[in-house]
Design a protein around this motif. Structure first.
Motif, PDB file in Angstrom:
ATOM      1  N   GLY A 251     -17.538  -4.370 -54.122  1.00  0.00           N
ATOM      2  CA  GLY A 251     -18.226  -5.423 -53.397  1.00  0.00           C
ATOM      3  C   GLY A 251     -18.409  -6.686 -54.206  1.00  0.00           C
ATOM      4  N   ARG A 252     -18.468  -6.560 -55.513  1.00  0.00           N
ATOM      5  CA  ARG A 252     -18.600  -7.726 -56.384  1.00  0.00           C
ATOM      6  C   ARG A 252     -17.256  -8.278 -56.833  1.00  0.00           C
ATOM      7  N   GLY A 253     -16.181  -7.739 -56.278  1.00  0.00           N
ATOM      8  CA  GLY A 253     -14.865  -8.274 -56.589  1.00  0.00           C
ATOM      9  C   GLY A 253     -14.340  -7.898 -57.957  1.00  0.00           C
ATOM     10  N   ARG A 254     -14.594  -6.676 -58.407  1.00  0.00           N
ATOM     11  CA  ARG A 254     -14.108  -6.196 -59.703  1.00  0.00           C
ATOM     12  C   ARG A 254     -13.189  -4.996 -59.472  1.00  0.00           C
ATOM     13  N   PRO A 255     -11.961  -5.236 -59.089  1.00  0.00           N
ATOM     14  CA  PRO A 255     -11.083  -4.126 -58.664  1.00  0.00           C
ATOM     15  C   PRO A 255     -10.734  -3.156 -59.770  1.00  0.00           C
ATOM     16  N   VAL A 256     -10.493  -3.638 -60.990  1.00  0.00           N
ATOM     17  CA  VAL A 256     -10.102  -2.732 -62.069  1.00  0.00           C
ATOM     18  C   VAL A 256     -11.274  -1.822 -62.451  1.00  0.00           C
ATOM     19  N   SER A 257     -12.458  -2.396 -62.594  1.00  0.00           N
ATOM     20  CA  SER A 257     -13.639  -1.581 -62.927  1.00  0.00           C
ATOM     21  C   SER A 257     -13.926  -0.579 -61.813  1.00  0.00           C
ATOM     22  N   ALA A 258     -13.813  -1.037 -60.559  1.00  0.00           N
ATOM     23  CA  ALA A 258     -14.028  -0.114 -59.439  1.00  0.00           C
ATOM     24  C   ALA A 258     -13.002   1.008 -59.468  1.00  0.00           C
ATOM     25  N   GLY A 259     -11.751   0.691 -59.775  1.00  0.00           N
ATOM     26  CA  GLY A 259     -10.722   1.716 -59.846  1.00  0.00           C
ATOM     27  C   GLY A 259     -10.988   2.728 -60.942  1.00  0.00           C
ATOM     28  N   LEU A 260     -11.434   2.274 -62.094  1.00  0.00           N
ATOM     29  CA  LEU A 260     -11.739   3.202 -63.187  1.00  0.00           C
ATOM     30  C   LEU A 260     -12.871   4.152 -62.823  1.00  0.00           C
ATOM     31  N   VAL A 261     -13.929   3.604 -62.231  1.00  0.00           N
ATOM     32  CA  VAL A 261     -15.071   4.451 -61.851  1.00  0.00           C
ATOM     33  C   VAL A 261     -14.651   5.451 -60.779  1.00  0.00           C
ATOM     34  N   LEU A 262     -13.926   4.995 -59.792  1.00  0.00           N
ATOM     35  CA  LEU A 262     -13.499   5.901 -58.723  1.00  0.00           C
ATOM     36  C   LEU A 262     -12.472   6.909 -59.215  1.00  0.00           C
ATOM     37  N   ALA A 263     -11.679   6.555 -60.225  1.00  0.00           N
ATOM     38  CA  ALA A 263     -10.757   7.533 -60.807  1.00  0.00           C
ATOM     39  C   ALA A 263     -11.521   8.706 -61.403  1.00  0.00           C
ATOM     40  N   ALA A 275     -13.324   7.598 -50.957  1.00  0.00           N
ATOM     41  CA  ALA A 275     -13.924   6.351 -51.439  1.00  0.00           C
ATOM     42  C   ALA A 275     -12.867   5.344 -51.864  1.00  0.00           C
ATOM     43  N   VAL A 276     -11.689   5.806 -52.276  1.00  0.00           N
ATOM     44  CA  VAL A 276     -10.645   4.889 -52.757  1.00  0.00           C
ATOM     45  C   VAL A 276     -10.117   4.004 -51.629  1.00  0.00           C
ATOM     46  N   PRO A 277      -9.670   4.561 -50.488  1.00  0.00           N
ATOM     47  CA  PRO A 277      -9.222   3.657 -49.417  1.00  0.00           C
ATOM     48  C   PRO A 277     -10.328   2.763 -48.873  1.00  0.00           C
ATOM     49  N   VAL A 278     -11.567   3.252 -48.854  1.00  0.00           N
ATOM     50  CA  VAL A 278     -12.668   2.406 -48.379  1.00  0.00           C
ATOM     51  C   VAL A 278     -12.857   1.209 -49.309  1.00  0.00           C
ATOM     52  N   ALA A 279     -12.875   1.454 -50.621  1.00  0.00           N
ATOM     53  CA  ALA A 279     -13.001   0.351 -51.571  1.00  0.00           C
ATOM     54  C   ALA A 279     -11.805  -0.583 -51.490  1.00  0.00           C
ATOM     55  N   ALA A 280     -10.611  -0.027 -51.296  1.00  0.00           N
ATOM     56  CA  ALA A 280      -9.408  -0.861 -51.211  1.00  0.00           C
ATOM     57  C   ALA A 280      -9.445  -1.770 -49.993  1.00  0.00           C
ATOM     58  N   VAL A 281      -9.855  -1.248 -48.843  1.00  0.00           N
ATOM     59  CA  VAL A 281      -9.927  -2.076 -47.638  1.00  0.00           C
ATOM     60  C   VAL A 281     -10.985  -3.167 -47.806  1.00  0.00           C
ATOM     61  N   CYS A 295      -7.020  -2.060 -57.572  1.00  0.00           N
ATOM     62  CA  CYS A 295      -8.010  -0.978 -57.489  1.00  0.00           C
ATOM     63  C   CYS A 295      -7.332   0.357 -57.203  1.00  0.00           C
ATOM     64  N   VAL A 296      -6.444   0.377 -56.214  1.00  0.00           N
ATOM     65  CA  VAL A 296      -5.768   1.624 -55.850  1.00  0.00           C
ATOM     66  C   VAL A 296      -4.903   2.123 -56.993  1.00  0.00           C
ATOM     67  N   MET A 297      -4.190   1.226 -57.645  1.00  0.00           N
ATOM     68  CA  MET A 297      -3.306   1.634 -58.725  1.00  0.00           C
ATOM     69  C   MET A 297      -4.091   2.255 -59.876  1.00  0.00           C
ATOM     70  N   VAL A 298      -5.196   1.617 -60.255  1.00  0.00           N
ATOM     71  CA  VAL A 298      -6.002   2.141 -61.359  1.00  0.00           C
ATOM     72  C   VAL A 298      -6.635   3.476 -60.965  1.00  0.00           C
ATOM     73  N   ALA A 299      -7.201   3.557 -59.746  1.00  0.00           N
ATOM     74  CA  ALA A 299      -7.879   4.776 -59.324  1.00  0.00           C
ATOM     75  C   ALA A 299      -6.910   5.949 -59.220  1.00  0.00           C
ATOM     76  N   VAL A 300      -5.788   5.738 -58.552  1.00  0.00           N
ATOM     77  CA  VAL A 300      -4.833   6.830 -58.352  1.00  0.00           C
ATOM     78  C   VAL A 300      -4.192   7.239 -59.676  1.00  0.00           C
TER      79      VAL A 300
END
Length: 449
Positions: A251-263, A275-281, A295-300
């Protein structure tokens, strides 16, 4: 009005005040609840309801650790109700919350850990860490009993490493080492620590210059919704915290950090994968395709790197314990048999189990369609979408527990509390409020603040 960046058919425009924290029916109701929570009678009533909830466990539960929690917590909630009723108004609420969190969460946790009492899930996590250190895999190759099964993904064993390194734990998953050493190594301590840190960080992200999270986090932890699993063995607590933090970062526009946490969350349990597709959308709708792709690349990539080596090393064990066992398709049945709709349907026979799986698929498809048709534009809206999807999955799963519903409840509650002021957070772009005409661009023009 705000429109989505998603390609294809234009989506219904969303009012800017809805997209960025303005008042809408759900938020108005939450604001009324928060205002009423400061009233003395509401505080007393809340403590008495919690005391009644806790008081049921010594009478109805067959588990000694739950009975102990209920006995201690019921007294703590009653004392908190008394303090809320008699202390001066400026101090009554804080004192009641402090007594409740100490008596309903901290004291039972310490007592149970010092005596080595815990639910079997905690013992499974600690055993998986010992197996990981000695065999390279957290899974027993030939499970026979229910407690031989490890239904979690490999990263969950990280919470058992303190026990494995400090020693103790014994051969039974139902009892652990007592004393101060047992307390320090108890996985429940680390479950709770990750949960609280993640919720505090999510609050800070969504309200950087607002009120402190100390009081809301104390009240939430003191509630039976969190205090019970925290004390007896809440393996889902770190998952809840990581999902909240991941959506807040998105929500704060930090895709890499969000991806790491969701990973990390996705490497704990399958439950976190939606949670990954929801954050990506969310990122795609607000910040564009590149942010969503990062975000998706880092998380997956992170989750696959944490899980696949163990799948390749013991594919049959992972399939049996992580996939078949939670779905009720293994030779040994899971003990998660709360009378939820999915379990009742599954009890009808083999056809009932497959009917549950079909209903799960249809429910997932409906949630995905809603997600794409009306993409979330804030972390709160993303949390709502994820909470609805997870709640439906838990209700329709062939095997489940009422406690699983804590994940969607806290998801929907905590991020909404963090943004309940109705103000645009610092750094959030403002958008024009006029409805765009069909000839205008699908993307809203976002002027600088």
């Amino acid at each position: 009005m705000v429109t989505s960046r998603l390609p294809g058919r234009p989506l219904p425009a969303v009012p800017a005040q809805r997209a960025f924290g303005g008042r809408r029916p759900g938020q108005g109701l939450l604001a009324a609840v928060v205002r009423s929570a400061g009233r003395r009678r509401v505080q007393v009533a809340g403590c008495l309801v919690a005391a009644g909830w806790a008081g049921v466990f010594p009478l109805a539960s067959a588990l000694p650790n739950q009975r102990l929690w209920g006995t201690v917590a019921a007294g703590a909630y009653l004392l908190a109700a008394l303090l809320a009723a008699v202390l001066p108004r400026p101090h009554a609420g804080r004192a009641a919350a402090l007594v409740a969190v100490v008596g309903a969460a901290l004291v039972p946790l310490v007592l149970l850990a010092l005596h080595g009492y815990r639910q079997s899930e905690v013992g499974v996590v600690e055993r998986s860490a010992r197996l990981l250190l000695h065999t390279g895999s957290p899974y027993l190759p030939h499970p026979v009993r229910v407690t031989d099964y490890d239904p979690y993904l490999p990263a969950m064993s990280l919470f058992g490493l303190p026990r494995a390194l400090l020693g103790g734990g014994g051969g039974s998953v139902d009892s652990g080492a007592g004393g101060l050493l047992g307390l320090a190594g108890d996985a429940r301590i680390w479950f709770a620590a990750v949960f609280l840190l993640c919720l505090a960080a999510a609050w800070r992200l969504l309200r950087p210059y607002g009120a402190s999270a100390a009081v809301p986090l104390t009240v939430l932890t003191a509630s039976p919704l969190v205090a019970l699993p925290l004390a007896v063995g809440g393996v889902d607590l770190p998952l809840i915290g990581l999902c909240c933090l991941g959506l807040a970062l998105a929500g704060r526009g930090r895709p890499v950090s969000a991806g790491l946490v969701l990973a990390l969350a996705c490497a704990l349990k399958w439950t976190a994968w939606p949670a990954v597709p929801v954050a990506a959308v969310l990122l795609w709708a607000v910040h564009g395709r590149a942010a969503a792709a990062r975000c998706v690349m880092v998380a997956v990539t992170g989750a696959v790197a944490a899980v696949v080596p163990f799948v390749l090393a013991a594919p049959e064990a992972v399939l049996e314990q992580v996939v078949r066992f939670p779905l009720g398709l293994s030779a040994v049945r899971t003990p998660a048999t709360s009378p939820l709709p999915g379990h009742l349907i599954a009890c009808l026979g083999p056809g009932g189990r497959w009917a549950c799986l079909v209903l799960l698929g249809l429910g997932g498809a409906a949630v995905a369609a809603r997600l794409l048709y009306r993409p979330p534009l804030t972390a709160v809206q993303a949390a709502d979408r994820l909470a609805v999807g997870l709640a439906g999955a838990f209700l329709l799963a062939p095997a489940g527990r009422f406690g699983y519903l804590a994940l969607p409840l806290i998801l929907a509650l905590w991020l909404r509390l963090a943004t309940r002021t109705g103000q645009v957070a610092a750094g959030t772009p403002r958008v024009p409020s006029a409805r765009p005409r069909p000839s205008e661009s699908l993307s809203a023009t976002v002027p600088s603040r």
